[in-house]
Design a protein around this motif. Structure first.
Motif, PDB file in Angstrom:
ATOM      1  N   HIS A 125       0.949  -0.965  -0.120  1.00  0.00           N
ATOM      2  CA  HIS A 125      -0.106  -0.081   0.132  1.00  0.00           C
ATOM      3  C   HIS A 125       1.026   1.199   0.022  1.00  0.00           C
ATOM      4  O   HIS A 125       0.459   2.112   0.763  1.00  0.00           O
ATOM      5  CB  HIS A 125      -0.891   0.074   1.151  1.00  0.00           C
ATOM      6  CG  HIS A 125      -2.133  -1.001   1.097  1.00  0.00           C
ATOM      7  ND1 HIS A 125      -3.145  -1.076   0.087  1.00  0.00           N
ATOM      8  CD2 HIS A 125      -2.438  -2.247   1.579  1.00  0.00           C
ATOM      9  CE1 HIS A 125      -4.044  -1.903  -0.069  1.00  0.00           C
ATOM     10  NE2 HIS A 125      -3.520  -2.681   0.869  1.00  0.00           N
ATOM     11  N   ASP A 126       2.100   1.212  -0.703  1.00  0.00           N
ATOM     12  CA  ASP A 126       2.765   2.191  -0.848  1.00  0.00           C
ATOM     13  C   ASP A 126       3.536   2.895   0.413  1.00  0.00           C
ATOM     14  O   ASP A 126       3.322   4.246   0.490  1.00  0.00           O
ATOM     15  CB  ASP A 126       2.111   3.209  -1.679  1.00  0.00           C
ATOM     16  CG  ASP A 126       1.713   2.657  -3.133  1.00  0.00           C
ATOM     17  OD1 ASP A 126       2.604   2.007  -3.749  1.00  0.00           O
ATOM     18  OD2 ASP A 126       0.608   2.758  -3.642  1.00  0.00           O
ATOM     19  N   LEU A 127       3.681   2.236   1.351  1.00  0.00           N
ATOM     20  CA  LEU A 127       4.134   2.710   2.657  1.00  0.00           C
ATOM     21  C   LEU A 127       5.607   2.908   2.417  1.00  0.00           C
ATOM     22  O   LEU A 127       6.189   3.323   3.675  1.00  0.00           O
ATOM     23  CB  LEU A 127       3.763   2.031   3.682  1.00  0.00           C
ATOM     24  CG  LEU A 127       2.119   1.760   3.991  1.00  0.00           C
ATOM     25  CD1 LEU A 127       1.767   1.008   5.221  1.00  0.00           C
ATOM     26  CD2 LEU A 127       1.507   3.119   4.012  1.00  0.00           C
ATOM     27  N   ASP A 128       6.265   2.304   1.737  1.00  0.00           N
ATOM     28  CA  ASP A 128       7.717   2.272   1.560  1.00  0.00           C
ATOM     29  C   ASP A 128       8.271   3.483   1.184  1.00  0.00           C
ATOM     30  O   ASP A 128       7.770   4.400   0.314  1.00  0.00           O
ATOM     31  CB  ASP A 128       8.143   1.092   0.656  1.00  0.00           C
ATOM     32  CG  ASP A 128       7.694   1.303  -0.755  1.00  0.00           C
ATOM     33  OD1 ASP A 128       6.299   1.380  -0.996  1.00  0.00           O
ATOM     34  OD2 ASP A 128       8.319   1.615  -1.495  1.00  0.00           O
ATOM     35  N   ASP A 129       9.502   3.757   1.732  1.00  0.00           N
ATOM     36  CA  ASP A 129      10.330   5.078   1.284  1.00  0.00           C
ATOM     37  C   ASP A 129      11.771   4.494   1.289  1.00  0.00           C
ATOM     38  O   ASP A 129      12.500   4.610   2.167  1.00  0.00           O
ATOM     39  CB  ASP A 129      10.168   5.851   2.403  1.00  0.00           C
ATOM     40  CG  ASP A 129      10.793   7.470   1.940  1.00  0.00           C
ATOM     41  OD1 ASP A 129      11.604   7.454   0.897  1.00  0.00           O
ATOM     42  OD2 ASP A 129      10.724   8.526   2.507  1.00  0.00           O
ATOM     43  N   TYR A 130      12.217   3.962   0.118  1.00  0.00           N
ATOM     44  CA  TYR A 130      13.453   3.366   0.034  1.00  0.00           C
ATOM     45  C   TYR A 130      14.685   4.332   0.379  1.00  0.00           C
ATOM     46  O   TYR A 130      15.668   4.051   0.653  1.00  0.00           O
ATOM     47  CB  TYR A 130      13.566   2.614  -1.321  1.00  0.00           C
ATOM     48  CG  TYR A 130      15.113   1.688  -1.324  1.00  0.00           C
ATOM     49  CD1 TYR A 130      14.932   0.628  -0.720  1.00  0.00           C
ATOM     50  CD2 TYR A 130      16.152   2.407  -1.726  1.00  0.00           C
ATOM     51  CE1 TYR A 130      16.120  -0.119  -0.836  1.00  0.00           C
ATOM     52  CE2 TYR A 130      17.121   1.491  -1.786  1.00  0.00           C
ATOM     53  CZ  TYR A 130      17.325   0.236  -1.080  1.00  0.00           C
ATOM     54  OH  TYR A 130      18.424  -0.585  -1.325  1.00  0.00           O
ATOM     55  N   SER A 131      14.415   5.557  -0.064  1.00  0.00           N
ATOM     56  CA  SER A 131      15.397   6.737   0.236  1.00  0.00           C
ATOM     57  C   SER A 131      15.979   6.756   1.647  1.00  0.00           C
ATOM     58  O   SER A 131      16.942   7.234   1.874  1.00  0.00           O
ATOM     59  CB  SER A 131      14.894   8.169  -0.319  1.00  0.00           C
ATOM     60  OG  SER A 131      13.784   8.464   0.847  1.00  0.00           O
ATOM     61  N   GLN A 132      15.065   6.100   2.643  1.00  0.00           N
ATOM     62  CA  GLN A 132      15.633   6.354   4.027  1.00  0.00           C
ATOM     63  C   GLN A 132      16.771   5.162   4.151  1.00  0.00           C
ATOM     64  O   GLN A 132      17.282   5.398   5.186  1.00  0.00           O
ATOM     65  CB  GLN A 132      14.474   6.164   4.854  1.00  0.00           C
ATOM     66  CG  GLN A 132      13.643   7.246   4.895  1.00  0.00           C
ATOM     67  CD  GLN A 132      12.471   7.235   5.879  1.00  0.00           C
ATOM     68  OE1 GLN A 132      12.764   7.090   6.894  1.00  0.00           O
ATOM     69  NE2 GLN A 132      11.216   7.455   5.725  1.00  0.00           N
ATOM     70  N   VAL A 133      16.719   4.290   3.372  1.00  0.00           N
ATOM     71  CA  VAL A 133      17.871   3.055   3.829  1.00  0.00           C
ATOM     72  C   VAL A 133      18.717   2.963   2.359  1.00  0.00           C
ATOM     73  O   VAL A 133      19.630   2.085   2.403  1.00  0.00           O
ATOM     74  CB  VAL A 133      16.972   1.825   3.996  1.00  0.00           C
ATOM     75  CG1 VAL A 133      16.331   1.831   5.431  1.00  0.00           C
ATOM     76  CG2 VAL A 133      16.340   1.238   2.954  1.00  0.00           C
ATOM     77  N   ALA A 134      18.601   3.858   1.524  1.00  0.00           N
ATOM     78  CA  ALA A 134      19.344   3.695   0.223  1.00  0.00           C
ATOM     79  C   ALA A 134      20.903   3.566   0.566  1.00  0.00           C
ATOM     80  O   ALA A 134      21.241   4.308   1.533  1.00  0.00           O
ATOM     81  CB  ALA A 134      18.926   4.695  -0.879  1.00  0.00           C
ATOM     82  N   GLY A 135      21.472   2.915  -0.540  1.00  0.00           N
ATOM     83  CA  GLY A 135      23.083   2.792  -0.384  1.00  0.00           C
ATOM     84  C   GLY A 135      23.503   1.426  -0.002  1.00  0.00           C
ATOM     85  O   GLY A 135      22.682   0.426   0.642  1.00  0.00           O
ATOM     86  N   ALA A 136      24.672   1.105  -0.308  1.00  0.00           N
ATOM     87  CA  ALA A 136      25.409  -0.259  -0.285  1.00  0.00           C
ATOM     88  C   ALA A 136      25.362  -0.541   1.322  1.00  0.00           C
ATOM     89  O   ALA A 136      25.590   0.349   2.190  1.00  0.00           O
ATOM     90  CB  ALA A 136      26.581  -0.380  -0.865  1.00  0.00           C
ATOM     91  N   PRO A 137      25.311  -1.772   1.745  1.00  0.00           N
ATOM     92  CA  PRO A 137      25.472  -2.251   2.963  1.00  0.00           C
ATOM     93  C   PRO A 137      26.952  -2.145   3.267  1.00  0.00           C
ATOM     94  O   PRO A 137      27.607  -1.932   2.586  1.00  0.00           O
ATOM     95  CB  PRO A 137      24.990  -3.709   2.915  1.00  0.00           C
ATOM     96  CG  PRO A 137      25.087  -3.983   1.586  1.00  0.00           C
ATOM     97  CD  PRO A 137      24.712  -2.939   0.750  1.00  0.00           C
ATOM     98  N   ASN A 138      27.150  -2.202   4.723  1.00  0.00           N
ATOM     99  CA  ASN A 138      28.430  -1.826   5.030  1.00  0.00           C
ATOM    100  C   ASN A 138      29.299  -3.215   4.726  1.00  0.00           C
ATOM    101  O   ASN A 138      29.027  -4.202   4.748  1.00  0.00           O
ATOM    102  CB  ASN A 138      28.388  -2.071   6.690  1.00  0.00           C
ATOM    103  CG  ASN A 138      29.937  -1.707   7.205  1.00  0.00           C
ATOM    104  OD1 ASN A 138      30.965  -2.015   6.804  1.00  0.00           O
ATOM    105  ND2 ASN A 138      29.965  -1.332   8.371  1.00  0.00           N
ATOM    106  N   PRO A 139      30.362  -2.716   3.850  1.00  0.00           N
ATOM    107  CA  PRO A 139      31.199  -3.787   3.069  1.00  0.00           C
ATOM    108  C   PRO A 139      31.853  -4.840   4.427  1.00  0.00           C
ATOM    109  O   PRO A 139      32.263  -5.804   3.864  1.00  0.00           O
ATOM    110  CB  PRO A 139      32.422  -3.225   2.641  1.00  0.00           C
ATOM    111  CG  PRO A 139      32.390  -1.549   3.096  1.00  0.00           C
ATOM    112  CD  PRO A 139      31.061  -1.432   3.693  1.00  0.00           C
ATOM    113  N   ASP A 140      32.190  -4.097   5.559  1.00  0.00           N
ATOM    114  CA  ASP A 140      32.603  -5.380   6.537  1.00  0.00           C
ATOM    115  C   ASP A 140      31.810  -6.389   7.112  1.00  0.00           C
ATOM    116  O   ASP A 140      32.039  -7.020   7.797  1.00  0.00           O
ATOM    117  CB  ASP A 140      33.169  -4.120   7.735  1.00  0.00           C
ATOM    118  CG  ASP A 140      34.409  -3.368   7.270  1.00  0.00           C
ATOM    119  OD1 ASP A 140      35.076  -3.755   6.366  1.00  0.00           O
ATOM    120  OD2 ASP A 140      34.469  -2.423   7.988  1.00  0.00           O
TER     121      ASP A 140
END
Length: 301
Positions: free
Chosen positions: A187-202
């Protein structure tokens, strides 16, 4: 007169077959099973001598008071000794369901865990139009609030982390984990901009969480380089053809990937059959309720 009798006879036979199918479908609601997957994707040496790292994925409990069999079965999953528990939402199907959810998850809440919610955590279910469901048409929520805030507080108090629009980093089972999640895309509750970016490479393992497997969100997680996405929502199709072949997905993922472990580009994706249904649609056909245990092991050299 003869024609009328034939028509009535056919109608009666159709009704009888329908009643038998519904009875079988209702009985299947309590035939819980555990799906187990082997996933050798960890870097060599990550496990430091351990055999594997296990993730227990539960979703779509849709809990209704009085479901003792479900409570007992889910609670017994703790005997699997998972290193990490993931819950991808839709825990409720009744305003009084929260204590039953907490009883079911009971000992699992003492283990490292993370969660995201679905719209059926936030809002009460509404009667289902089976024609709309079979045509894979999205239904408007009831917008009648459920007591999700108290349930969320209980999860957090016991130690689970809310991954909704958050990037999390913590250790479990000796591994460094990077998790990120979004609110329900259905229902379009997502906002990917809040988590965007690669995960920690470590991180030894990166995991994406979402309730409903929608391609726009899965594509974003895949492009950012996550190893594994976990979702629910589809109920595996709920009403399937033999061999658990989904007819509809209630999302925009293809029917062939409505449940189970599959590739999504370079990322792995596991979609849960779920453990319940809406109280207004208490039926499953060729699609038993399930949880999943993912055994993560090291890649071969």
């Amino acid at each position: 007169m003869k024609t009328s009798r034939v028509i009535l006879s056919l109608a009666g036979s159709t009704a009888a077959v329908g009643a038998l199918a519904l009875a079988a479908g209702n009985r299947e609601l309590r035939q819980f099973r555990l799906k187990t997957y082997e996933l050798p994707i960890l870097e060599p040496g990550t496990l430091r001598g351990s055999k594997d790292f296990t993730i227990l994925h539960v979703s779509d409990l849709h809990m209704i008071p009085g479901q003792e069999t479900k409570v007992a079965w889910v609670s017994a999953l703790d005997a699997l000794n998972p290193d990490l528990v993931i819950n991808t939402g839709d825990n409720l199907s009744d305003p009084a369901g929260v204590p039953w959810v907490l009883d079911a998850l009971g000992p699992l809440l003492d283990r490292p865990g993370a969660f995201v919610f679905g719209t059926n955590d936030y809002w009460a279910p509404r009667p289902v139009n089976p024609v709309k469901y079979l045509l894979d048409q999205k239904r408007e929520p009831s917008y009648i609030d459920l007591p999700w805030k108290g349930m969320r507080a209980a999860f957090i108090e016991r130690g689970w982390q809310d991954a909704t629009h958050r990037r999390l980093e913590f250790k479990a089972g000796g591994l460094k984990l990077a998790l990120a999640g979004v609110d329900d895309p259905h229902h379009d509750l997502d906002d990917y901009s809040q988590v965007a970016g690669a995960p920690n490479p470590d991180a030894d393992l990166s995991i994406a969480l979402l309730h409903a497997p929608y391609r726009k969100v899965l594509s974003a997680f895949e492009a950012d380089g996550y190893d594994l996405a976990l979702a629910g929502h589809t109920h595996g199709g709920q009403i399937c053809l033999p061999g658990e072949r989904a007819i509809v997905t209630n999302a925009d993922i293809d029917a062939a990937r409505a449940s189970g472990l599959h590739r999504f580009g370079r990322m792995w994706m596991e979609v849960s059959n779920g453990l319940g249904t809406s109280k207004y649609a208490p039926v499953r056909i060729f699609c038993r309720p399930s949880a999943a245990l993912l055994r993560m092991s090291e890649r071969k050299h």
